[in-house]
Write an enzyme that holds these catalytic residues in place. Structure first.
Site, mmCIF file in Angstrom:
data_model
loop_
_atom_site.group_PDB
_atom_site.id
_atom_site.type_symbol
_atom_site.label_atom_id
_atom_site.label_comp_id
_atom_site.label_asym_id
_atom_site.label_seq_id
_atom_site.Cartn_x
_atom_site.Cartn_y
_atom_site.Cartn_z
ATOM 1 N N GLU A 167 -4.298 16.565 -2.682
ATOM 2 C CA GLU A 167 -3.338 15.566 -3.141
ATOM 3 C C GLU A 167 -3.943 14.170 -3.225
ATOM 4 O OE1 GLU A 167 -0.004 15.709 -4.178
ATOM 5 O OE2 GLU A 167 -0.572 17.809 -4.397
ATOM 6 N N GLU A 202 2.129 15.657 -16.696
ATOM 7 C CA GLU A 202 1.131 15.716 -15.619
ATOM 8 C C GLU A 202 0.322 16.994 -15.773
ATOM 9 O OE1 GLU A 202 2.300 15.511 -11.545
ATOM 10 O OE2 GLU A 202 3.665 13.820 -11.848
ATOM 11 N N LYS A 216 -1.378 9.536 -0.063
ATOM 12 C CA LYS A 216 -0.510 10.646 -0.459
ATOM 13 C C LYS A 216 -0.496 11.693 0.643
ATOM 14 C CE LYS A 216 0.462 11.892 -4.460
ATOM 15 N NZ LYS A 216 0.577 12.548 -5.768
ATOM 16 N N GLU A 234 -5.688 8.634 -4.462
ATOM 17 C CA GLU A 234 -4.686 7.851 -3.730
ATOM 18 C C GLU A 234 -4.697 8.259 -2.262
ATOM 19 O OE1 GLU A 234 -0.865 7.496 -6.074
ATOM 20 O OE2 GLU A 234 -1.988 8.836 -7.407
#
Length: 471
Positions: A329, A266, A323, A320
């Site tokens: 985030e 990541e 999240k 997203e």
């Protein structure tokens, strides 16, 4: 004599193979997270991945719907056994066997599963699952052996960068002492025994955002900068990412493991954040991810491991919306859920060779307009202003280009051919391009602190035609 000739031939082949491997480009994959309620179907996602030339993807589970969609796609997949299953698979071999049967052998080889991430950032898991990690990895591996898949599918576990006790300077990198004997050494022993690799999650954004008064933004974004010399080994670093990766290598070396490969599972940069999340922006996300991809696909390694190509998985495929946590985030995606790009970056060698830029999606009154393709020289590029950049930054960069930079700005003076449209963005684009062409389109000459980017089609507006560097 024949035996000696054969030996020399084999030796030459081995040496050539080593050279080819060491000079090979690294790989770029992407994390496909699904903590959202508005994402496209997995079938559409697979088509999106293929259309973007992405052939490696990492998941956070083993969703049957997703794995079936990836079947026969040619996309290599890393799946995950979630943290909540660590205890069960660590303490019960039959549970590990059942998990492998239900989530791996059921889909392989139609779905090209190449790795299993056992847990994710387990050392910072609030449920304290660290003690189960290595046992779970070993039991899952034993299950793969039973299915004769252990040579095809590697097992590892992504560790957070916070597993390091020290990371600066890179040469002083060390793991937290309380992790070394109980889990780090047994895990790395397992990785060596099985021919696997260490998975590491590294985010320069966090370090920069927390220390923006001490860390240069250009250094964090792989942009031109003077570099930072490591006082311990004398190596010079031009990016925070490389410094972080070498800190992990140094930590591995400190516990006598120098021969284990690493994959960055990541890394990324948010395109939006809260007020206190310094550096979170589309411009910076495009710079970080775009420049990282160029670095990886160039085949070069880090200052400490220059011959080891970098292999990374960008975080993440989509923004997203479910999240938890700060705004950042929910804004790491390269794509919006409607499959439109948040910003443009190259993802393949072909795009890099074609000169793809990293512009930010923007609606402005002035945008580059493509000239006639037949008249555009292959490989020619131009420099234009970033319409989302701070106005003061644009003005300062324009003043520099037309002044100390020596750009030819006569055409944007009142009454001249390129004075209209009379806007800061249009004038800055002309000046930036003049400077860029004067500098023979050298790397770093179309940056202006994030106020500019490169395009591969000639910009034009009205009767104003942007010059090239041709003579």
């Amino acid at each position: 004599m024949a035996s000696r000739a054969f030996y020399l031939l084999v030796s030459a082949i081995v040496l050539l193979s080593a050279i080819v491997v060491s000079d090979a480009a690294g790989s770029v994959g992407i994390n496909y997270g699904r903590v959202a309620n508005n994402l496209p179907s997995p079938e559409k996602v697979v088509e999106l991945l293929k259309s973007q030339g992405i052939n490696k993807v990492k998941l956070y589970d083993t969703s049957a719907t997703v794995l079936n969609a990836l079947a026969n796609s040619g996309i290599s997949v890393v799946v995950a056994l979630p943290n909540e299953l660590l205890e069960a698979t660590a303490t019960d071999q039959s549970a590990a066997d059942n998990w492998v049967q239900s989530n791996i052998t059921k889909f392989y080889p139609q779905t090209k599963i190449e790795g299993i991430a056992v847990g994710n950032e387990v050392f910072v898991d609030p449920k304290n699952t660290t003690k189960y990690l290595v046992l779970a990895m070993k039991n899952i591996h034993a299950s793969l052996v039973k299915s004769k898949l252990d040579s095809a599918i590697k097992i590892s576990s992504p560790i957070a960068f916070s597993a390091l006790q020290n990371s600066y300077p890179s040469s002083a990198g060390s793991f937290k002492q309380e992790l070394v004997e109980p889990v780090i050494k047994p895990m790395v022993d397992f990785l060596k025994e099985t021919g696997s690799y260490l998975m590491v999650n590294a985010y320069p954004f966090f370090a920069y955002s927390a220390n923006s008064d001490q860390i240069s933004l250009d250094y964090a974004l792989f942009k031109d900068n003077p570099g930072v010399v490591d006082s311990g080994n004398g190596l010079k670093y031009h990016s925070l990412f490389e410094a972080q990766i070498d800190a992990v290598f140094a930590a591995m070396s400190a516990i006598k493991y120098d021969d284990v490969k690493m994959v960055v599972t990541e890394t990324g940069w948010p395109s939006m954040g809260d007020d206190n999340e310094i550096g979170a922006s589309e411009e910076n996300a495009a710079s970080y991810n775009g420049n990282l991809v160029r670095k990886v696909l160039s085949g070069s390694g880090t200052p400490l491991r220059p011959r080891d190509p970098l292999n990374v998985y960008l975080f993440a495929l989509f923004n997203e919306n479910q999240k938890p946590g700060p705004t950042s985030e929910r804004n790491y995606g390269l794509f919006y859920p409607n499959e439109q790009k948040v910003y443009n970056i190259p993802l393949t060698q072909e795009e890099i060779k074609g000169g793809q830029s990293t512009p930010v999606n923007t609606n402005t009154n002035w945008v580059p307009v493509a000239g006639e393709v037949s008249k555009t020289q292959v490989g020619q590029t131009w420099c234009v202003a970033n319409g989302k950049a701070d106005r003061k930054k644009l003005q300062d960069a324009l003043d520099y280009a037309c002044g100390e930079g020596g750009a030819d700005c006569n055409a944007i003076q009142p009454g001249a051919n390129c004075y209209n449209p009379n806007s800061l963005e249009a004038h800055a684009s002309f000046a930036f391009n003049s400077y860029y062409q004067k500098k023979t389109r050298a790397a770093g000459t179309c940056e202006f602190g994030g106020a500019a980017y490169v395009v591969s089609q000639r910009p034009a507006y009205g009767n104003c035609e942007f010059p090239t560097g041709e003579h």
